[in-house]
Design a protein around this motif. Structure first.
Motif, PDB file in Angstrom:
ATOM      1  N   GLU A 346       0.863  -1.180   0.000  1.00 52.83           N
ATOM      2  CA  GLU A 346       0.000   0.000   0.000  1.00 52.83           C
ATOM      3  C   GLU A 346       0.899   1.229   0.000  1.00 52.83           C
ATOM      4  O   GLU A 346       1.921   1.258   0.681  1.00 52.83           O
ATOM      5  CB  GLU A 346      -0.897  -0.034   1.242  1.00 52.83           C
ATOM      6  CG  GLU A 346      -2.158   0.800   1.134  1.00 52.83           C
ATOM      7  CD  GLU A 346      -1.917   2.278   1.400  1.00 52.83           C
ATOM      8  OE1 GLU A 346      -2.660   3.114   0.851  1.00 52.83           O
ATOM      9  OE2 GLU A 346      -0.988   2.594   2.189  1.00 52.83           O
ATOM     10  N   ARG A 394      -2.448  -4.230   1.528  1.00 55.90           N
ATOM     11  CA  ARG A 394      -3.385  -3.708   0.532  1.00 55.90           C
ATOM     12  C   ARG A 394      -4.718  -4.448   0.652  1.00 55.90           C
ATOM     13  O   ARG A 394      -4.778  -5.606   1.068  1.00 55.90           O
ATOM     14  CB  ARG A 394      -2.812  -3.937  -0.882  1.00 55.90           C
ATOM     15  CG  ARG A 394      -1.609  -3.090  -1.232  1.00 55.90           C
ATOM     16  CD  ARG A 394      -0.975  -3.575  -2.542  1.00 55.90           C
ATOM     17  NE  ARG A 394      -1.946  -3.613  -3.624  1.00 55.90           N
ATOM     18  CZ  ARG A 394      -1.951  -2.779  -4.660  1.00 55.90           C
ATOM     19  NH1 ARG A 394      -1.041  -1.822  -4.745  1.00 55.90           N
ATOM     20  NH2 ARG A 394      -2.857  -2.884  -5.610  1.00 55.90           N
ATOM     21  N   ASN A 395      -5.794  -3.774   0.238  1.00 52.74           N
ATOM     22  CA  ASN A 395      -7.112  -4.392   0.287  1.00 52.74           C
ATOM     23  C   ASN A 395      -7.266  -5.557  -0.687  1.00 52.74           C
ATOM     24  O   ASN A 395      -8.127  -6.423  -0.499  1.00 52.74           O
ATOM     25  CB  ASN A 395      -8.201  -3.352  -0.013  1.00 52.74           C
ATOM     26  CG  ASN A 395      -8.417  -2.398   1.142  1.00 52.74           C
ATOM     27  OD1 ASN A 395      -8.390  -2.801   2.302  1.00 52.74           O
ATOM     28  ND2 ASN A 395      -8.628  -1.122   0.830  1.00 52.74           N
TER      29      ASN A 395
END
Length: 460
Positions: A346, A394-395
């Motif tokens: 991210e 990160r998603n």
């Protein structure tokens, strides 16, 4: 980040450490779980105990210790992804002796190809009086190898390396030959027949004779070895420092023996500080089986920490007081930003090697860090003049986990931290030399400063 060409002392010690030996050397007394601790544990004491020759818990009691006191705990794990010999390992094919293995944890398995491998673990031996003994063993020389397929026989190997872990990932032990068989027969005649039990049927006699030689026993004295639990393959290449100014450590199993070393070093260092005079019980817990879910008698989901808490605070009221005054730092290695795979992080959470401790956060509770725990870590690091980095996955990528969530169910306050590394779960991993001291500093600050800091914190 520019580093001194002088290698940090702590990083050098990381390359070879044995926890029990180091604890005993500075006066820690060994306790047995099967014994009563009522008169054994006293104020100003140093103690440790082990379970199943793997998990280690060590703790020190302050000079003013009373039952009901809180614990300042560092929790790590000692296991790493590896290859473990099967209960029935004997295999042969195309003139080769082979050894059946099982993968343990989530390793980068292609990194095990073409490495000089050997075995280490635990062997049960017997003697003429009928006694049995569990003994540790490490064969120092390379005896196994998993050869890759020549590029001439697989022209697409560099396009996408994939292999079957059951049929194409089998180590070779040697060649089937009259000379090897003659050596085996000679060993039998000189030391007595191998016992007519399953172990002689399940494993190559050459392997059993090698283990017997390493232990200085006759092959017929080998009762069993814990193939599914401890006896595993390892890379014989030593750990070493590297980089232009030795800013890196290149080593196997740093996830998570890096953190475990730092925990041992910190609690030993705390012995000479004023933290032994007052405050919490200082404790380290080095668990097994984190890489496969922590569900075992030696894992973080066992009764090890609850048992320790209840033995030090043996009534429900004292136990509740102790838990409320305790704090646990779960430390496991984290993912450093990779220059060749920059987009795997991210954009605002990109930890860098040799830039300080990482606080790990995950909204789904894969990590236990919350506002209070993160605040405490930042203050503890600040007292040692260190730096803190933040990590959140990160998603669109899965998030790993640690021993932290398992231990938080006891009711303890828990935070997840770690040091950044590259190539996690490879047979050779990369971490930072300066991060060793950063990790030790955090743990020592926990042992020295937590009680005073917690007394100033209102978070009910």
């Amino acid at each position: 980040m520019m580093l001194s060409s002088t290698v940090p002392e702590a990083a050098s010690r990381l390359l070879s450490f044995t926890a029990v030996q180091r604890l005993e050397k500075v006066g820690f007394s060994k306790l047995k779980e099967s014994d009563s601790w009522d008169k054994a544990v006293k104020p100003g004491g140093k103690y440790f105990f082990t379970r199943n020759q793997s998990t280690i818990v060590a703790f020190t009691t302050p000079g003013n210790w009373k039952q009901g006191a809180g614990l300042s705990i560092v929790a790590t794990h000692i296991d790493s992804p590896n290859l473990r010999i099967r209960p029935v390992s004997k295999r042969t094919k195309a003139g080769y002796l082979q050894v059946g293995i099982e993968t343990y944890g989530g390793g980068i398995w292609h990194s095990w190809l073409d490495r000089d491998l050997s075995v280490a673990g635990r062997v049960i031996t017997s003697n003429n009086s009928g006694e049995f003994k569990s003994r540790l063993i490490k064969v120092e020389r390379p005896i196994l190898r998993i050869p890759s397929l020549a590029i001439h026989l697989d022209r697409g190997v560099n396009d996408s390396l994939k292999f079957n872990q059951e049929t194409e990932f089998v180590p070779i032990l040697g060649l089937i030959s009259e000379q090897l068989n003659a050596t085996s027969e000679s060993s039998k005649s000189s030391t007595g027949e191998l016992q007519a039990s399953s172990i002689a049927d399940n494993h190559h006699s050459a392997l059993l004779n090698l283990l017997a030689s390493e232990l200085s026993v006759a092959p017929n004295e080998i009762y069993d070895f814990e193939l599914r639990v401890v006896l595993q393959l390892y890379d014989t290449q030593p750990s070493q420092l590297g980089g232009i100014v030795n800013e890196f450590i290149f080593s196997p199993r740093m996830d998570n023996q890096f953190s475990s070393f730092c925990a041992v070093d910190a609690i030993i260092g705390s012995v000479s500080s004023n933290s032994l005079l007052e405050g919490n019980v200082n404790c380290i817990a080095l668990f097994n089986h984190e890489e496969v879910g922590s569900v075992s008698s030696t894992g973080a989901e066992s009764n090890l920490i609850p048992s320790l808490l209840s033995r030090l605070s043996p009534t429900p009221d004292l136990l509740a007081q102790s838990i409320a005054s305790s704090f646990l730092v779960s430390c496991d290695m984290g993912h450093a930003i990779h220059p060749n795979y920059y987009n795997k992080h991210e954009e605002n959470h990109q930890p860098r090697i040799n830039c300080g401790i990482i606080i790990k956060t995950n909204a789904k509770q894969r990590y236990t860090s919350d506002a209070v725990g993160s605040f405490l870590v930042k203050k503890l690091v600040e007292k040692k003049g260190g730096k803190v980095q933040e990590y959140e996955a990160r998603n669109d990528m899965p998030c790993g986990s640690t021993v932290g969530p398992s231990l938080s169910t006891i009711g303890l306050r828990v935070v997840d931290v770690g040091c950044p590394m590259l190539s996690m779960h490879s047979i050779r991993e990369t971490a930072g030399t300066s991060d060793v001291q950063s990790c030790i500093d955090l743990f020592q600050s926990l042992f020295e400063n937590f009680s005073q800091l917690d007394a100033k914190l209102i978070a009910e």
